[in-house]
Every structure is written in C-alpha cells, then in structure tokens.
Design an enzyme around this catalytic site. Structure first.
Site, PDB file in Angstrom:
ATOM      1  N   GLU A 162      -9.761  52.679  54.547  1.00  0.00           N
ATOM      2  CA  GLU A 162      -9.181  51.895  55.648  1.00  0.00           C
ATOM      3  C   GLU A 162      -7.652  51.879  55.597  1.00  0.00           C
ATOM      4  O   GLU A 162      -7.044  50.958  55.076  1.00  0.00           O
ATOM      5  CB  GLU A 162      -9.699  50.446  55.631  1.00  0.00           C
ATOM      6  CG  GLU A 162      -9.179  49.638  56.813  1.00  0.00           C
ATOM      7  CD  GLU A 162      -9.593  48.165  56.788  1.00  0.00           C
ATOM      8  OE1 GLU A 162      -9.342  47.468  57.794  1.00  0.00           O
ATOM      9  OE2 GLU A 162     -10.148  47.714  55.776  1.00  0.00           O
ATOM     10  N   LYS A 193     -12.274  53.598  58.365  1.00  0.00           N
ATOM     11  CA  LYS A 193     -12.099  52.398  59.184  1.00  0.00           C
ATOM     12  C   LYS A 193     -10.670  52.419  59.703  1.00  0.00           C
ATOM     13  O   LYS A 193      -9.721  52.324  58.930  1.00  0.00           O
ATOM     14  CB  LYS A 193     -12.374  51.123  58.374  1.00  0.00           C
ATOM     15  CG  LYS A 193     -12.260  49.845  59.208  1.00  0.00           C
ATOM     16  CD  LYS A 193     -12.861  48.638  58.509  1.00  0.00           C
ATOM     17  CE  LYS A 193     -12.671  47.388  59.371  1.00  0.00           C
ATOM     18  NZ  LYS A 193     -13.377  46.212  58.849  1.00  0.00           N
TER      19      LYS A 193
END
Length: 296
Positions: free
Chosen positions: A177, A214
């Site tokens: 992420e 993400k």
C-alpha cells in the site's frame, strides 16, 4: 488447504475488503467519528476495548455478509481478541467466510524526499508467525507519497516490495500500500512515477510470487488497468484516502477491475448512539453502495 480456499475466494469472489485496522494513532479519530470523545476513556487499553466493541458490532451484523464482503483487514490487537467466543480471524473465516488480513506496519517515519516510508519492523517475523496461528490469509502495510520525487517514490516502492518478499516467504499474501495523498498538488505526477516503479518491482518477482496492491483512486480513469491485469497481482484494491463514501464510490466506478478497501468511508455515518436497527440500516447502506461500486 485453508490458504488455497482463501486465495480462490479473493481471486474469484465478488465484493470488497473492509479496512477495520485503525491502530493506536488513528483510533481516537475513528472513535470520535463513532460518537465517543477522548474524555470517555482514560488510557489505551480502554480505547482499544471501545474500538473492538465497534468492530465486533459491525462484524456480527447480519448484513456484514460474504456475498458482498470478501475480506477484512485487522489490527494486531483485534486479531488477538474474540468475537462471539472465537478469535476475530476464526470468527470471520469460519462463521462468515470472510477472508482475514492483518495490518503489520508500525506506522510512518518522518517525511523526507516528499514521502513517508514505513518505520522499521524488527519483530515482523514474530508477528507473521503469530498470524499463522490464525486463519489469516495476508497482510497490509502503508507508506505515503506527497510529491513526485523520483528518489522518494523509488524508496517507498522498494521498501514495500522488500517487506512483501519477507511476508511471501512466510506463506502469507502481502497487500502493498503506497498511498498517494489525495491533497497532493501533483497527484497525477506521483501516480505516473508510482506505477512505473510498481511495474519494475513486479517484474523482479519470481513466477511463484504474487502480491496485492492497495492504491489511492487515480486522477485518470482506468490508470491502473495494467496493474489490474498483471499476472503477479492477485487483486488491486482502492483506499478511500479521505474522500467521502459518495466520492470514493464514484471514482471507483471509473476504474473497472479495482475493488474497494475503504476504512473511513466504510464506517461513515455509524454511531454508538444508534439503536441496533439504525446501526444495521446504516452499515447495510454503506456495504451495498461500496459493493455496487466494486462490481463495475
């Protein structure tokens, strides 16, 4: 066997991933949004008790179902607590068929070169071993990008993939992420550099290695399609990043193949003061809106 079933579920299932992983730094704000002010608890222990009550209330709701919710990201404290008499991860997987993930980062280092890398994680192996005692499928770790600084973004992505390989070696699926801050004045320029760096690092993975990504919803519709289609990417999920649920869902619909993994936007409108019926109606509305946006 369990891992393979979870892998298949994430790969082929429809729905989104609920991010219920607020940690020490973000929990006070999450509780405030839920209608619990800071003067209602005396210490961290009481704070985590309250936020676990909120999460358990969400997870045990009938509408928090596997037809629309694929997975849930947990904080370490949540993983070690119980829901309905079972560990949280066991409850999610065994009772709901919702795939559990664990947040593993220890927060962000000070900003430099236009980014914040992750703080060191000296006990990561121990945490991953602990996760393996539960039906945890994967992990999540977050860095933040503010400016299109070539060296900074390279540092963020390199660190993410180095740690991802450590996680893969333990038999878990990493969610990488590298968040681009939605208020960045040069957000799209950041995204261009980020995508190029991710693609380079994906090519360095071997044939057995795979990650999830993400990412902040991009400025340009469909910008991450190359990553969505990449054989070394199991799934690309989107963070809400401070967008309202309405805005986040509208942006998500412009990016086919990406699914939601919202935190603040997911719990928007929930309140401790709501009756169980009001609470269920509110969370059901949220789940349905995010599910429909993730189906596109």
């Amino acid at each position: 066997m369990e891992y393979d079933n979870q892998l298949q579920r994430i790969k082929d299932g429809s729905g989104f991933i609920a991010a219920l992983d607020q940690s020490g730094g973000s929990t006070p704000k999450a509780l405030e949004n839920y209608g619990i002010s800071g003067d209602e608890y005396e210490n961290d222990e009481a704070m985590f008790d309250l936020v676990h009550e909120m999460r358990a209330r969400i997870m045990t709701c009938d509408c928090f179902d596997n037809e629309r919710v694929l997975g849930a990201i947990l904080f370490e404290d949540t993983m070690e607590r119980d829901v309905n008499g079972k560990s949280t991860a066991n409850y999610l997987w065994e009772d709901k068929q919702i795939v559990p993930f664990l947040k593993v980062d220890k927060g962000l280092a000070e900003q430099m070169s236009g980014v914040q890398v992750m703080k060191p994680m000296p006990n990561l192996d121990l945490l991953l071993d602990k996760a393996k005692n539960y039906p945890v499928f994967g992990t999540k770790m977050r860095s933040v990008i503010y400016e299109p600084n070539v060296d900074g973004i390279e540092l963020v992505v390199q660190q993410q993939f180095d740690v991802a390989k450590q996680i893969i070696s333990k038999g878990l699926m990493p969610i990488v992420e590298p968040e681009v801050n939605i208020d960045s004045a040069q957000k799209h320029d950041c995204e261009v550099l980020l995508k190029a760096n991710i693609l380079r690092n994906l090519e360095r993975l071997n044939d057995e290695q795979q990650v999830m990504l993400k990412l902040t919803l991009p400025e340009e519709a469909g910008f991450y399609q190359e990553l969505v289609d990449h054989p070394k990417v199991l799934k690309v999920v989107a963070l809400s990043g401070g967008y309202s649920r309405t805005d986040a869902c509208a942006k998500l619909k412009q990016n086919p193949g990406m699914i939601a993994s919202f935190s603040r936007a997911f719990t928007e409108g929930l309140s401790k003061q709501q009756s169980d019926e009001e609470f269920a109606d509110t969370i059901n509305t949220s789940i349905e809106e995010i599910y429909q946006a993730s189906k596109v």
